[in-house]
Write a protein that holds these residues in place. Sequence first.
Motif, PDB file in Angstrom:
ATOM      1  N   GLU A   1       0.863  -1.160  -0.031  1.00  0.00           N
ATOM      2  CA  GLU A   1      -0.040  -0.171  -0.062  1.00  0.00           C
ATOM      3  C   GLU A   1       0.815   1.184   0.069  1.00  0.00           C
ATOM      4  O   GLU A   1       0.784   2.207   0.751  1.00  0.00           O
ATOM      5  N   VAL A   2       1.829   1.386  -1.071  1.00  0.00           N
ATOM      6  CA  VAL A   2       2.844   2.527  -1.057  1.00  0.00           C
ATOM      7  C   VAL A   2       2.125   3.659  -1.403  1.00  0.00           C
ATOM      8  O   VAL A   2       2.315   4.827  -0.826  1.00  0.00           O
ATOM      9  N   ASN A   3       1.016   3.875  -1.923  1.00  0.00           N
ATOM     10  CA  ASN A   3       0.087   5.067  -2.328  1.00  0.00           C
ATOM     11  C   ASN A   3      -0.601   5.404  -0.833  1.00  0.00           C
ATOM     12  O   ASN A   3      -0.867   6.683  -0.868  1.00  0.00           O
ATOM     13  N   LEU A   4      -0.539   4.785   0.172  1.00  0.00           N
ATOM     14  CA  LEU A   4      -1.062   5.251   1.450  1.00  0.00           C
ATOM     15  C   LEU A   4       0.032   5.750   2.407  1.00  0.00           C
ATOM     16  O   LEU A   4      -0.423   6.118   3.569  1.00  0.00           O
ATOM     17  N   LEU A   5       1.634   5.534   1.950  1.00  0.00           N
ATOM     18  CA  LEU A   5       2.513   6.095   2.963  1.00  0.00           C
ATOM     19  C   LEU A   5       2.536   7.587   2.698  1.00  0.00           C
ATOM     20  O   LEU A   5       2.212   8.187   1.523  1.00  0.00           O
TER      21      LEU A   5
ATOM     22  N   GLY B   1      -6.325   5.476  -4.163  1.00  0.00           N
ATOM     23  CA  GLY B   1      -5.600   6.525  -4.324  1.00  0.00           C
ATOM     24  C   GLY B   1      -4.270   6.322  -5.153  1.00  0.00           C
ATOM     25  O   GLY B   1      -3.844   5.313  -5.116  1.00  0.00           O
ATOM     26  N   GLU B   2      -3.856   7.169  -5.813  1.00  0.00           N
ATOM     27  CA  GLU B   2      -2.638   7.283  -6.623  1.00  0.00           C
ATOM     28  C   GLU B   2      -1.585   7.936  -6.231  1.00  0.00           C
ATOM     29  O   GLU B   2      -1.632   8.777  -5.365  1.00  0.00           O
ATOM     30  N   LEU B   3      -0.554   7.362  -6.539  1.00  0.00           N
ATOM     31  CA  LEU B   3       0.648   8.305  -6.131  1.00  0.00           C
ATOM     32  C   LEU B   3       0.864   9.501  -7.059  1.00  0.00           C
ATOM     33  O   LEU B   3       0.255   9.620  -8.161  1.00  0.00           O
ATOM     34  N   ARG B   4       1.565  10.433  -6.645  1.00  0.00           N
ATOM     35  CA  ARG B   4       1.711  11.755  -7.284  1.00  0.00           C
ATOM     36  C   ARG B   4       2.458  11.287  -8.467  1.00  0.00           C
ATOM     37  O   ARG B   4       3.616  10.468  -8.594  1.00  0.00           O
ATOM     38  N   PRO B   5       2.352  11.925  -9.900  1.00  0.00           N
ATOM     39  CA  PRO B   5       3.102  11.491 -10.985  1.00  0.00           C
ATOM     40  C   PRO B   5       4.447  11.746 -10.655  1.00  0.00           C
ATOM     41  O   PRO B   5       5.346  10.927 -11.353  1.00  0.00           O
TER      42      PRO B   5
ATOM     43  N   ALA C   1      -8.000  19.116  -4.942  1.00  0.00           N
ATOM     44  CA  ALA C   1      -7.935  18.131  -3.590  1.00  0.00           C
ATOM     45  C   ALA C   1      -6.812  17.053  -3.897  1.00  0.00           C
ATOM     46  O   ALA C   1      -6.251  16.513  -2.980  1.00  0.00           O
ATOM     47  N   TYR C   2      -6.636  16.670  -5.193  1.00  0.00           N
ATOM     48  CA  TYR C   2      -5.529  15.830  -5.516  1.00  0.00           C
ATOM     49  C   TYR C   2      -4.195  16.378  -5.136  1.00  0.00           C
ATOM     50  O   TYR C   2      -3.592  15.619  -4.507  1.00  0.00           O
ATOM     51  N   GLN C   3      -4.002  17.382  -5.700  1.00  0.00           N
ATOM     52  CA  GLN C   3      -2.904  18.177  -5.326  1.00  0.00           C
ATOM     53  C   GLN C   3      -2.617  18.314  -4.038  1.00  0.00           C
ATOM     54  O   GLN C   3      -1.307  18.432  -3.462  1.00  0.00           O
ATOM     55  N   ARG C   4      -3.675  18.623  -3.081  1.00  0.00           N
ATOM     56  CA  ARG C   4      -3.468  19.036  -1.909  1.00  0.00           C
ATOM     57  C   ARG C   4      -3.492  17.859  -0.809  1.00  0.00           C
ATOM     58  O   ARG C   4      -3.567  17.926   0.486  1.00  0.00           O
ATOM     59  N   ARG C   5      -3.549  16.504  -1.441  1.00  0.00           N
ATOM     60  CA  ARG C   5      -3.702  15.359  -0.642  1.00  0.00           C
ATOM     61  C   ARG C   5      -4.738  15.400   0.337  1.00  0.00           C
ATOM     62  O   ARG C   5      -4.763  14.728   1.588  1.00  0.00           O
TER      63      ARG C   5
ATOM     64  N   THR D   1     -12.622   8.659   0.143  1.00  0.00           N
ATOM     65  CA  THR D   1     -11.404   7.847  -0.099  1.00  0.00           C
ATOM     66  C   THR D   1     -10.330   8.770  -0.477  1.00  0.00           C
ATOM     67  O   THR D   1     -10.766  10.146  -0.785  1.00  0.00           O
ATOM     68  N   ILE D   2      -9.215   8.366  -0.607  1.00  0.00           N
ATOM     69  CA  ILE D   2      -8.278   9.224  -0.966  1.00  0.00           C
ATOM     70  C   ILE D   2      -7.973   9.125  -2.799  1.00  0.00           C
ATOM     71  O   ILE D   2      -6.962   9.721  -3.238  1.00  0.00           O
TER      72      ILE D   2
END
Length: 653
Positions: A136-140, A183-187, A504-508, A528-529
């Motif tokens: 779950e690296v995207n939740l780190l 949720g995704e990781l930032r690009p 919201a995506y950019q501000r986590r 959800t994220i």
Amino acid sequence: MRPYPFTAVVGMPDLRLALVLSAISPAIGGVLVRGEKGTAKSTMVRALAGLLPEVEVVRGCRFSCDPAAPDPACPDGPHDGPAVQRPARLVELPVGAAEDRVVGSLNLERALAEGVTDYQPGLLAAAHRGLLYVDEVNLLHDHLVDTLLDAAAMGRATVEREGVSVSHAARFVLIGTMNPEEGELRPQLLDRFGLTVEVASSRDPELRAEVVRRRLAYEADPDSFAARYSAEDAELAKEIQAAQELLPSVVLTDEALRQIAEVCASFEVDGMRADIVTARTAVAHAAWSGRAEVSTEDIRVAARLALPHRRRRNPFDAPGIDEEQLEQALQDAEPEGPGPDDDGPGSGSDAPSSEDGPQPDGDQGHQRQPDAGGQPSDSGTQHAGAGKPYRARLFKVAGVGEGERGRRSKAITDSGRTVGVQPSSVREGKPHLVATLRAAAPHQRGRGRGGAGLVLRKGDLRYALREGNEGNLVLFCVDASGSMGARARMREVKAAVLSLLLDAYQRRDKVGLVTFRAGAAELSLPPTISVEAAASRLEALPTGGRTPLAEGLLEAARVLRVESIRDPRRRPLLVVVTDGRATSGPDAVRRAQAAAGLFEGVTSLVMDCETGRMRLGLAAELAEHLGAEHVPLGEVAADSLAGEVKSRLRRAA
């Protein structure tokens, strides 16, 4: 209990190949495994460690130094002890790990009292010359992901604390798994992983039955089940070791390098990391296939694994690669007089075979663009696509919170500017050196200090009170009734909401979506994220029917009440998207006004979707009942606010 054997996992050739190539050449940069839950991502990663050759280390070195080339800056050096062999490690990083646990920490009490640097190694040191696995690296937390990827790229980990710096080697294969629905990781972080693989459960009943059969057999008798595959695992381990030995002698010709450059340029990837990773992967695949020179097939396989996550154009696009575009780029850059390995996929004896190791399926998920138009359905509802998103204004939650690190509202966090100090009994974080010295200094005579250094007690420690920014829960409550669609406003409304989702995506932030239409409200997306999931639900949102405003507000209040229990530190921001009409059921307006009273203390805004010359101002009245900010649809964009300010300044002048 013995781990599940690597060769016992059914299917997933792409994942199998990516993990093997990363084990052969750690310089590739690791693997990011994306897929739905329950697809054996973690099982296969944990099984990989058993295939790696043993490593030779200096006895007693906590940093696993190679006796043949020890790290000259190793905190445990210089080394003169005997060498020992041990299995390659698989180190798992918990999602909730603190930064000190990851990179290591300095014992501040010993540093102040005794003047010695007592460095306690972290997980990066334990993973040196092995595997570091992050489920779950995207939740780190983002700062931990940055730390991991920087260490993986530089091959070193550094801890700097209060003027003391410690550095050690940290070369490992980084493997992360994630469920995109969460949720995704930032690009920019996604790009730092060398390879990416999309996995999904098979829809073939026979394969699914075989997966269940093997899993049940393993759970019934793990040792016997593992023994059945021990020979296959041992053979695969020998092949990996042979490929590692062949790797340094594989030749990457100028023609192959031009092909790689042509492929990366055709996909318009940013920067040069894609070219470098593709080249390293192609070399590793050539070694895995037993070839002494990189071929077109090696480049084809490398591109399928190294490029899908590097061609995203915006945060809501799914990663993928166009197979036809890849083949065209390979053909355009193919040298004159192709060799026997350059005839393309599936041609005769040169097609990928099982002897070459597992091969990718070739179906990496093409990008699909949503239809921006609107089509009426048989039930009378309409589906309007979203317009192009834009940069939205920043809306903040009032006050100062203590939520997860983000970029929206003020909060007391473990990063940011120092605004004060506090004792350890109140809150812990990074110690504040000067405040600690001040707290301990008046007590030195009473504690019998007789030499250099200070006599410290735990109660002397002071910690920095830092003010930064937090991420919030942005809950959208969207009116999808007939009045919104009939006036051709839904396209603009969706564009505005999509713009706020992008913000919201950019501000986590965490996001949720409540919709109401045709007499009822529903939770279209639980908090959800995964902002991408919210964008997808918004794109498919139908419109039609009466306006149950009260039901929408009641459902939003219920969602916020549940989330306050589930995630109490994350403060909410309610965004009500409506023209303010309430036309469903008896006393619709009165019930809506009563429902608005449930949001006391919740920062809210009403996005007013009413247009035309004759306006009733119902959304403004709703904002007043909610105690919310009233924002006309045309003022959601940041540019419109700046233009309004400039216009007023000109009028005042």
